[in-house]
Design a protein around this motif. Structure first.
Motif, PDB file in Angstrom:
ATOM      1  N   CYS A  14      13.581   6.780   2.315  1.00 21.51           N
ATOM      2  CA  CYS A  14      12.503   6.335   3.182  1.00 21.51           C
ATOM      3  C   CYS A  14      13.148   5.840   4.461  1.00 21.51           C
ATOM      4  O   CYS A  14      13.823   4.822   4.460  1.00 21.51           O
ATOM      5  N   ASP A  21       1.952   0.694   4.326  1.00 23.49           N
ATOM      6  CA  ASP A  21       2.811  -0.039   3.402  1.00 23.49           C
ATOM      7  C   ASP A  21       2.546  -1.536   3.548  1.00 23.49           C
ATOM      8  O   ASP A  21       3.180  -2.221   4.328  1.00 23.49           O
ATOM      9  N   CYS A  51      11.793   1.045   2.412  1.00 32.25           N
ATOM     10  CA  CYS A  51      11.334   1.371   1.057  1.00 32.25           C
ATOM     11  C   CYS A  51      12.331   1.003  -0.032  1.00 32.25           C
ATOM     12  O   CYS A  51      12.409   1.665  -1.064  1.00 32.25           O
ATOM     13  N   THR A  74      14.201   1.955  -5.136  1.00 35.37           N
ATOM     14  CA  THR A  74      13.358   2.314  -4.004  1.00 35.37           C
ATOM     15  C   THR A  74      11.913   2.375  -4.467  1.00 35.37           C
ATOM     16  O   THR A  74      11.632   2.366  -5.663  1.00 35.37           O
ATOM     17  N   SER A  76       7.750   3.886  -3.214  1.00 36.33           N
ATOM     18  CA  SER A  76       6.849   4.546  -2.274  1.00 36.33           C
ATOM     19  C   SER A  76       5.493   3.868  -2.437  1.00 36.33           C
ATOM     20  O   SER A  76       5.060   3.572  -3.552  1.00 36.33           O
ATOM     21  N   ASP A  78       1.319   3.590  -1.552  1.00 34.09           N
ATOM     22  CA  ASP A  78       0.107   4.308  -1.195  1.00 34.09           C
ATOM     23  C   ASP A  78      -1.043   3.330  -1.340  1.00 34.09           C
ATOM     24  O   ASP A  78      -1.478   3.030  -2.467  1.00 34.09           O
TER      25      ASP A  78
END
Length: 133
Positions: A14, A21, A51, A74, A76, A78
């Motif tokens: 990322c 975020d 990230c 790490t 991610s 959404d």
């Protein structure tokens, strides 16, 4: 040869901060039996820029000695959901994998799974300056 390297870098890391975020640079804690059957007294989840995330766990040994362990991985994001990658710790010879987290109001629900277990467990976390719900 540059194209495969570029594709690999873009799909495994990322590089940019994403506008959706809402977890970037936040800290979440639990100190109410954070990992059920394990002797964990506190758990702190921290989201950093780019990230990356870390989980700090304080365990108490049989001789009442406190030990801190930090794992890094790490994530991610959404909207109100985070999916973790490479967030595994070994507790009492069992791998505990932190899979994802879901934000609901002021509570972040951390989902984790013990190796060979079908069902995940959930630990509620809160911001350090807010009361636990």
């Amino acid at each position: 040869m540059i194209v495969p390297l570029t594709i690999t870098l873009l799909t495994t890391s990322c590089i940019f901060d994403f506008p959706n975020d809402s977890f970037d640079d936040t800290v979440w804690v639990s100190n109410e039996v954070p990992l059920g059957p394990f002797d964990v007294s506190t758990l702190t989840l921290e989201f950093q820029s780019n990230c990356s995330a870390s989980i700090n766990i304080t365990t108490t040994s049989q001789d009442e000695q406190e030990n801190e362990t930090t794992i890094y991985g790490t994530y991610s994001a959404d909207d109100q959901t985070v999916v973790f990658k490479h967030m595994v710790i070994n507790l009492r010879d069992l791998d505990v994998t932190f899979m994802e987290a879901h934000l609901s109001g002021q509570t972040l629900f951390l989902l984790w799974r013990i190796e060979n277990s079908i069902y995940p467990f959930t630990t509620p976390l809160h911001a350090p300056d807010s009361p636990a719900e």
